[in-house]
Design a protein around this motif. Sequence first.
Motif, PDB file in Angstrom:
ATOM      1  N   PHE A   1       7.737 -38.718 -30.847  1.00  0.00           N
ATOM      2  CA  PHE A   1       6.627 -37.904 -30.336  1.00  0.00           C
ATOM      3  C   PHE A   1       5.459 -38.852 -30.126  1.00  0.00           C
ATOM      4  O   PHE A   1       4.932 -39.388 -31.103  1.00  0.00           O
ATOM      5  CB  PHE A   1       6.253 -36.817 -31.341  1.00  0.00           C
TER       6      PHE A   1
ATOM      7  N   ASN B   1       4.973 -41.973 -32.353  1.00  0.00           N
ATOM      8  CA  ASN B   1       5.714 -41.752 -33.597  1.00  0.00           C
ATOM      9  C   ASN B   1       7.225 -41.665 -33.328  1.00  0.00           C
ATOM     10  O   ASN B   1       7.734 -40.636 -32.886  1.00  0.00           O
ATOM     11  CB  ASN B   1       5.194 -40.455 -34.255  1.00  0.00           C
TER      12      ASN B   1
ATOM     13  N   VAL C   1      10.678 -41.077 -34.540  1.00  0.00           N
ATOM     14  CA  VAL C   1      11.226 -40.385 -35.722  1.00  0.00           C
ATOM     15  C   VAL C   1      12.656 -40.842 -35.990  1.00  0.00           C
ATOM     16  O   VAL C   1      13.029 -41.116 -37.131  1.00  0.00           O
ATOM     17  CB  VAL C   1      11.154 -38.855 -35.536  1.00  0.00           C
TER      18      VAL C   1
ATOM     19  N   ALA D   1      14.414 -37.625 -47.359  1.00  0.00           N
ATOM     20  CA  ALA D   1      13.103 -37.208 -47.852  1.00  0.00           C
ATOM     21  C   ALA D   1      12.459 -36.257 -46.846  1.00  0.00           C
ATOM     22  O   ALA D   1      12.847 -36.208 -45.676  1.00  0.00           O
ATOM     23  CB  ALA D   1      12.230 -38.430 -48.074  1.00  0.00           C
ATOM     24  N   SER D   2      11.486 -35.527 -47.300  1.00  0.00           N
ATOM     25  CA  SER D   2      10.782 -34.584 -46.452  1.00  0.00           C
ATOM     26  C   SER D   2      10.082 -35.327 -45.310  1.00  0.00           C
ATOM     27  O   SER D   2       9.509 -36.387 -45.517  1.00  0.00           O
ATOM     28  CB  SER D   2       9.755 -33.850 -47.320  1.00  0.00           C
ATOM     29  N   GLY D   3      10.186 -34.773 -44.117  1.00  0.00           N
ATOM     30  CA  GLY D   3       9.492 -35.377 -42.971  1.00  0.00           C
ATOM     31  C   GLY D   3      10.196 -36.568 -42.353  1.00  0.00           C
ATOM     32  O   GLY D   3       9.628 -37.275 -41.526  1.00  0.00           O
ATOM     33  N   THR D   4      11.462 -36.803 -42.722  1.00  0.00           N
ATOM     34  CA  THR D   4      12.166 -37.969 -42.174  1.00  0.00           C
ATOM     35  C   THR D   4      12.852 -37.672 -40.841  1.00  0.00           C
ATOM     36  O   THR D   4      13.297 -38.596 -40.165  1.00  0.00           O
ATOM     37  CB  THR D   4      13.219 -38.514 -43.162  1.00  0.00           C
ATOM     38  N   GLY D   5      12.966 -36.399 -40.483  1.00  0.00           N
ATOM     39  CA  GLY D   5      13.532 -36.095 -39.169  1.00  0.00           C
ATOM     40  C   GLY D   5      14.839 -35.311 -39.188  1.00  0.00           C
ATOM     41  O   GLY D   5      15.551 -35.266 -38.185  1.00  0.00           O
ATOM     42  N   LYS D   6      15.142 -34.669 -40.301  1.00  0.00           N
ATOM     43  CA  LYS D   6      16.395 -33.905 -40.393  1.00  0.00           C
ATOM     44  C   LYS D   6      16.395 -32.743 -39.406  1.00  0.00           C
ATOM     45  O   LYS D   6      17.368 -32.519 -38.696  1.00  0.00           O
ATOM     46  CB  LYS D   6      16.599 -33.386 -41.828  1.00  0.00           C
ATOM     47  N   SER D   7      15.273 -32.013 -39.386  1.00  0.00           N
ATOM     48  CA  SER D   7      15.204 -30.885 -38.455  1.00  0.00           C
ATOM     49  C   SER D   7      15.100 -31.382 -37.014  1.00  0.00           C
ATOM     50  O   SER D   7      15.665 -30.757 -36.100  1.00  0.00           O
ATOM     51  CB  SER D   7      14.005 -29.993 -38.786  1.00  0.00           C
ATOM     52  N   VAL D   8      14.414 -32.490 -36.825  1.00  0.00           N
ATOM     53  CA  VAL D   8      14.292 -33.052 -35.467  1.00  0.00           C
ATOM     54  C   VAL D   8      15.677 -33.415 -34.932  1.00  0.00           C
ATOM     55  O   VAL D   8      16.002 -33.125 -33.770  1.00  0.00           O
ATOM     56  CB  VAL D   8      13.350 -34.287 -35.463  1.00  0.00           C
TER      57      VAL D   8
ATOM     58  N   GLN E   1      15.618 -23.647 -40.118  1.00  0.00           N
ATOM     59  CA  GLN E   1      14.960 -23.819 -41.415  1.00  0.00           C
ATOM     60  C   GLN E   1      14.080 -22.616 -41.756  1.00  0.00           C
ATOM     61  O   GLN E   1      14.131 -22.110 -42.860  1.00  0.00           O
ATOM     62  CB  GLN E   1      14.128 -25.107 -41.407  1.00  0.00           C
TER      63      GLN E   1
HETATM   64  N1  ADP Z   1       7.360 -30.779 -32.171  1.00  0.00           N
HETATM   65  C1  ADP Z   1       6.891 -31.874 -32.790  1.00  0.00           C
HETATM   66  N2  ADP Z   1       5.861 -32.572 -32.278  1.00  0.00           N
HETATM   67  C2  ADP Z   1       5.378 -33.675 -32.891  1.00  0.00           C
HETATM   68  N3  ADP Z   1       5.883 -34.183 -34.029  1.00  0.00           N
HETATM   69  C3  ADP Z   1       6.918 -33.525 -34.598  1.00  0.00           C
HETATM   70  C4  ADP Z   1       7.470 -32.354 -34.004  1.00  0.00           C
HETATM   71  N4  ADP Z   1       8.495 -31.916 -34.797  1.00  0.00           N
HETATM   72  C5  ADP Z   1       8.570 -32.804 -35.811  1.00  0.00           C
HETATM   73  N5  ADP Z   1       7.635 -33.763 -35.699  1.00  0.00           N
HETATM   74  C6  ADP Z   1       7.464 -34.898 -36.615  1.00  0.00           C
HETATM   75  O1  ADP Z   1       8.750 -35.465 -36.850  1.00  0.00           O
HETATM   76  C7  ADP Z   1       8.872 -35.882 -38.199  1.00  0.00           C
HETATM   77  C8  ADP Z   1      10.126 -35.308 -38.810  1.00  0.00           C
HETATM   78  O2  ADP Z   1      10.016 -33.902 -38.930  1.00  0.00           O
HETATM   79  P1  ADP Z   1      11.194 -32.981 -39.441  1.00  0.00           P
HETATM   80  O3  ADP Z   1      12.427 -33.258 -38.674  1.00  0.00           O
HETATM   81  O4  ADP Z   1      10.694 -31.589 -39.414  1.00  0.00           O
HETATM   82  O5  ADP Z   1      11.381 -33.471 -40.952  1.00  0.00           O
HETATM   83  P2  ADP Z   1      12.422 -32.955 -42.033  1.00  0.00           P
HETATM   84  O6  ADP Z   1      13.289 -34.129 -42.367  1.00  0.00           O
HETATM   85  O7  ADP Z   1      11.579 -32.569 -43.223  1.00  0.00           O
HETATM   86  O8  ADP Z   1      13.174 -31.801 -41.453  1.00  0.00           O
HETATM   87  C9  ADP Z   1       7.601 -35.479 -38.907  1.00  0.00           C
HETATM   88  O9  ADP Z   1       6.794 -36.624 -39.009  1.00  0.00           O
HETATM   89  C10 ADP Z   1       6.984 -34.451 -37.988  1.00  0.00           C
HETATM   90  O10 ADP Z   1       5.599 -34.491 -38.075  1.00  0.00           O
END
Ligand code: ADP
Length: 261
Positions: free
Chosen positions: A22, A25, A27, A46-53, A96
Amino acid sequence: MEQVSAKADDAVLSVKDLTVGFGSNIVLDELNLDIYRGEILGFVGASGTGKSVLMRTVLRLLPRRSGNIRIFGMDFDKASEAERLALDMKLGVLFQHGALFSSLTVMENIQVPMREYLDLPQAMMDELARLKIELVGLAPEAANKFPSELSGGMIKRAALARALALDPALVFLDEPTSGLDPIGAAEFDELIAKLRDTLGLTVYMVTHDLDSLFSVCDRIAVLGQKKVMVEGTIEDMLAFDDPWVQSYFRGKRARSIVRKT
Ligand SMILES: Nc1ncnc2c1ncn2[C@@H]1O[C@H](COP(=O)(O)OP(=O)(O)O)[C@@H](O)[C@H]1O
Ligand SMILES: [Mg+2]
């Protein structure tokens, strides 16, 4: 050599050199991951590492910078619109924060994907929804309840029923047991394992739940440093020399579980 390619052929999801970011950044950076038919893969990090992404990118809800994704052997980029539609129908998703639509009953929630993808008479959709409700272990009365009338565990089951609405072959679950008490979480895990066994599902489960990882996951992949840092069995995790992986799998919370195995 031959064995390797046989296994590769069995990958229902194959992610190659995937980069997602993004703005500035980044990811995920040239990440690789395969998921094999019939397995329950636990995906941690860890939290915020990109699992959901990663999950959202695989589902084509987020764009990629580069990399290749194949599902059931089909390359997204080369698929026609009709092929993509057919592919989407084979994927079930529990997001999630995948709450149900609060203004719809459980039955109506389960019918949302049916309305989107199928053209069926109402009576048949009702019958199918009732089957899904039974499949996830909810009482028949749950059908006409609204989400606000359900417990946390029942909401997760209803959301799972919705994910299974179109009889998918590959199911994505993003932290399905978060917010459940340990007993509720263990019951949900048992349900996932049972569905895998009876329906032959392949399951990709993002989870923070060590109990899930130890009890139902066949294989684990750890996201770290923008890549899949390590993948394998619990034993592989315990043997992997990385501070985060060690503290995660051998930390205070993990120790009581490790002792049991
Ligand atoms: N739509 C988005 N736009 C900008 N940044 C995003 C978006 N979705 C996620 N991010 C960033 O991507 C990173 C990973 O997020 P996420 O996949 O939600 O983490 P997690 O591993 O906890 O699921 C975070 O730094 C988050 O801020
Ligand atoms: Mg997440």
